[in-house]
Design an enzyme around this catalytic site. Structure first.
Site, PDB file in Angstrom:
ATOM      1  N   LYS A   1       3.886  11.495 -25.918  1.00 19.99           N
ATOM      2  CA  LYS A   1       2.726  10.589 -25.993  1.00 19.99           C
ATOM      3  C   LYS A   1       2.787   9.760 -27.287  1.00 19.99           C
ATOM      4  CE  LYS A   1      -2.257  10.124 -26.340  1.00 19.99           C
ATOM      5  NZ  LYS A   1      -3.512  10.749 -26.727  1.00 19.99           N
TER       6      LYS A   1
ATOM      7  N   ASP B   1     -10.466 -27.467 -12.555  1.00 22.52           N
ATOM      8  CA  ASP B   1     -11.852 -27.845 -12.870  1.00 22.52           C
ATOM      9  C   ASP B   1     -12.182 -29.193 -12.229  1.00 22.52           C
ATOM     10  OD1 ASP B   1     -12.454 -25.668 -14.442  1.00 22.52           O
ATOM     11  OD2 ASP B   1     -11.941 -26.648 -16.333  1.00 22.52           O
TER      12      ASP B   1
END
Ligand code: NAP
Length: 514
Positions: free
Chosen positions: A144, A336
């Site tokens: 880990k 847009d």
């Protein structure tokens, strides 16, 4: 983070209900052998047992001896923890400590050892050496490595690490830039990812709640072939786009996931991040919504990369959509423009051809105004740009020279409410939290042929729209434009029709606090 056995068991049961496969009990605050033994025995899920010392970012301030007693008591139970998490530093620095861990694991073969390393400040320079040391530790069943990401690029290393070691590997980036490593852990073959019980009760910076991971970020659906998209901006934490696009992927069965991608304002950050993400073949980064302050950066980047820019976006000088084409080249476009155009034309019951000669007032001269002004002037409308800074309005008008419609600039003080048929607010005036403001006060009575479009979508009903409706105007909310521009992006990326009604429902629910 365990404070009492009963509370922790209740939380573990909730985690199981919400879809967790494994629960980590952090017993930093309750390092009591008997209570920890009871906790692991009664756990409704297989568990990881961790007692994280303060020197590794945890809350356990005691010595290693009592910590080992806690582990020993837990591992001696008939239902021991599935995993024991021990910091690499503790394991390496003290042979006696490591020997006791080995002895416990020998007596409890169902428990696997996670060797872990955390850096809460930055990517440690010896990250790979740490991983290598874990790989070589004979008792290590899982590696880990967790560190604080300095930028989105650190996630790429986290995604590569699971492929570098023979042992199952957890590689996670912490902090605001680290979310991709958490969401894409499964895609990259990582052993697991961590989530909090909910978004508020997380144990590491950048973690999200299990429900958010599973439902918003589609954890169970994300795999090696999943295409990755995102919204690039600064800041992007409150963007609604992940809610829309991920819901759309779910509804259409498309194998994609969409993430917030915070990139600091400077072009160098934008270029470095997007180049790195595009160059990572296993990632399958296929496109992005690009928002403030990067709309101009996107054009420059795509040109520098040898990609193509939609002619219209080039004229406007701003793009909001990045799409990776089949040949791997980036394409920049502006959705847009059409979104604003069609939102207004639909409300007026006309096609864009019907705009010829109509008078349109646009308030503002920033990025949104550029797309809006170009859209209406391209279709023959006469546009007046009213802006606080007259010079910026004049610059925008100059950009539109040669388009079929006439475009002129004026100062805000000259806004006349009776001389235009369409009024479009492209400023943030009236946006949350300044909801009592409006760019156009004191409406006279008008006919419903006057259309008022506020590009703001938070709040859903701005003061401008409320007052314009009361005066008799037809009003259009910014939600219309937002969902239409997102739908056009979705269609560019997936080749499928976008579920626009779903998009609209999601936006309305989120803005209503759902
Ligand atoms: P921008 O590039 O920063 O431009 C902002 C514009 O508003 C500028 O012209 C600025 O004038 C003017 N302005 C800002 N504060 C003002 C104030 N207090 N008084 C008068 N004028 C002010 O921002 P943008 O990207 O164009 O976004 C503008 C708005 O459009 C935002 O509110 C956003 O919600 C909305 N928007 C909506 C969508 C959608 O999909 N619905 C998409 C894009 C944007 P100066 O030139 O004088 O600074």
């Amino acid at each position: 983070m365990v404070d009492s056995v009963d509370a922790a068991l209740a939380q573990a049961a909730t985690a199981a209900e919400r879809g967790a496969d494994l629960v980590e009990f952090r017993v930093d605050r309750m390092p009591d052998p008997a209570r920890v033994a009871e906790l692991v025995t009664r756990s409704p899920l297989p568990c990881i047992l961790t007692c994280r010392p303060t020197w590794e970012g945890g809350e356990y301030a005691g010595e290693d001896g009592p910590r080992l007693d806690v582990f020993a008591a837990a591992l001696a139970q008939p239902r021991p923890p599935a995993y024991l998490d021990v910091e690499l530093v503790a394991y390496e620095r003290d042979e006696a400590f490591a020997d006791r861990i080995h002895a416990m694991l020998h007596a409890s073969p169902d428990t696997g050892l996670i060797l872990s390393s955390h850096d809460f400040k930055t990517r440690p320079p010896d990250l790979l050496q740490r991983g290598d040391a874990m790989r070589q530790a004979t008792a290590c069943r899982v590696i880990k490595l967790a560190w604080r990401a300095r930028s989105l690029r650190d996630n790429l290393e986290a995604m590569e690490l699971p492929g570098m070691f023979a042992q199952p590997t957890i590689a996670l980036c912490m902090g605001e830039f680290g979310l991709p490593s958490r969401v894409l852990a499964g895609k990259c073959g990582a052993f697991l990812t961590f989530a909090g019980l909910d978004d508020q009760t997380v144990t590491a910076p950048g973690q999200v709640g299990v429900a958010t991971l599973k439902s918003l970020y589609r954890w169970d659906k994300v795999g090696p072939q999943t295409s990755v998209y995102g919204v690039v901006g600064w800041p992007v934490g409150h963007s609604l786009s992940p809610h829309l696009h991920n819901a759309g992927f779910d509804a259409t069965g498309y194998d994609g996931v969409y993430l917030p991608m915070p990139v600091p304002p400077e072009y160098e950050h934008f270029k470095a991040t997007l180049s790195a993400w595009l160059d990572e073949p296993g990632l399958r980064f296929q496109g992005a919504s690009v928002t403030v302050p990067h709309k101009e950066n996107l054009l420059r980047f795509v040109r520098e990369m040898g990609g193509e820019v939609e002619p219209l976006a080039a004229r406007i000088g701003a793009a909001n959509t990045l799409t990776v084409r089949g040949d791997g080249k980036p394409y920049a476009s502006n959705t847009d423009y059409a979104a604003a155009l069609h939102a207004v034309c639909d409300a007026m019951g006309i096609t864009p051809d019907g705009l010829t000669g109509r008078r349109v007032a646009v308030i503002g001269a920033g990025g949104a105004a550029r797309a809006v002004v170009a859209a209406f002037a391209t279709h023959g409308a006469s546009v007046v740009i009213y802006n606080r800074t007259l010079e910026k309005a004049e610059q925008l008008a100059a950009l539109c020279e040669g388009l079929p419609g006439k475009v002129v600039a004026a100062g805000m003080g000259h806004l006349c409410k009776s001389c235009c048929e369409v009024f479009i607010n492209c400023t943030p005036i009236g946006m949350h939290p300044n909801v009592d403001e409006t760019p156009i006060p004191d409406w006279p009575k008008v006919t419903d042929r006057t259309v008022v479009f506020d590009t703001i979508y938070n709040p859903l009903q701005t003061r401008l729209l409320r007052e314009a409706r009361a005066a008799g105007c037809t009003v259009i909310s910014g939600v219309e434009m937002f969902t239409r521009q997102a739908a056009a992006q979705f269609e560019q990326w997936t080749g499928q029709p976008a579920p626009r009604e779903l998009f609209e429902r999601v936006v309305r629910e989120k803005l209503a606090g759902g």
